[in-house]
Motif scaffolding. Sequence first.
Motif, PDB file in Angstrom:
ATOM      1  N   LEU A  96      49.806  47.330  39.892  1.00 31.18           N
ATOM      2  CA  LEU A  96      50.292  46.166  40.640  1.00 31.18           C
ATOM      3  C   LEU A  96      49.500  44.913  40.277  1.00 31.18           C
ATOM      4  O   LEU A  96      50.085  43.830  40.114  1.00 31.18           O
ATOM      5  N   ALA A  97      48.191  45.052  40.143  1.00 32.19           N
ATOM      6  CA  ALA A  97      47.356  43.905  39.753  1.00 32.19           C
ATOM      7  C   ALA A  97      47.722  43.434  38.342  1.00 32.19           C
ATOM      8  O   ALA A  97      47.773  42.221  38.079  1.00 32.19           O
ATOM      9  N   ASP A 147      50.988  41.536  38.563  1.00 33.41           N
ATOM     10  CA  ASP A 147      50.741  40.191  39.112  1.00 33.41           C
ATOM     11  C   ASP A 147      50.147  39.273  38.051  1.00 33.41           C
ATOM     12  O   ASP A 147      50.556  38.119  37.914  1.00 33.41           O
ATOM     13  N   ARG A 148      49.181  39.779  37.311  1.00 36.03           N
ATOM     14  CA  ARG A 148      48.563  38.969  36.251  1.00 36.03           C
ATOM     15  C   ARG A 148      49.590  38.592  35.198  1.00 36.03           C
ATOM     16  O   ARG A 148      49.633  37.449  34.735  1.00 36.03           O
ATOM     17  N   ASN A 192      52.797  38.273  35.557  1.00 38.21           N
ATOM     18  CA  ASN A 192      53.700  37.257  36.107  1.00 38.21           C
ATOM     19  C   ASN A 192      53.047  35.883  36.139  1.00 38.21           C
ATOM     20  O   ASN A 192      53.685  34.873  35.832  1.00 38.21           O
ATOM     21  N   GLN A 193      51.764  35.819  36.488  1.00 36.77           N
ATOM     22  CA  GLN A 193      51.053  34.536  36.484  1.00 36.77           C
ATOM     23  C   GLN A 193      50.951  33.965  35.073  1.00 36.77           C
ATOM     24  O   GLN A 193      51.161  32.759  34.856  1.00 36.77           O
TER      25      GLN A 193
END
Length: 113
Positions: A8-9, A12-13, A15-16
Motif C-alpha cells: 500500500l505504501a 501511494d508513492r 501515485n504521488q
Amino acid sequence: MPIPSEILALIDRLNQELEQTERDATEGLSLVRQRLSRFPDNVVLTQFFAALSNILLFVEIYRGRIQSIVARISPENVPNEIIQEAGEDLGIILGQVLEVKINANRLKTRLEN
C-alpha cells in the motif's frame, strides 16, 4: 488477506510520483506550446513537445497497470506468491516512473531557462 501495508505504501508513492510527473509534463507542454507558437519550425521544440506528450501517455498507461495489479491482489485468499509478484512488479514500475519523472522535470527546467 488484505493488501500488505508495504505494498500500500508503494502504491501511494507511485501515485504521488505519477502525479508530480504529470504536473511537470503538463507545465512543460504549456511552455513548449508558447514557444512553438513563436517558432513553429523549431525542431528541438517539436521534440520536446513529442517527449512531453509521450510522458503524459506513460503516466496514463502506468496508472492503469497499477490499478490492474491492485485488482489482482485485492480479492480474499490471494496466494502469497501473487502478492510477492505484485510487489516486485510495483518495485520495477517505481524505477521506471522515477526515471520518467526525472526526464519530465529536466525538460520542464530546460524550457523554463
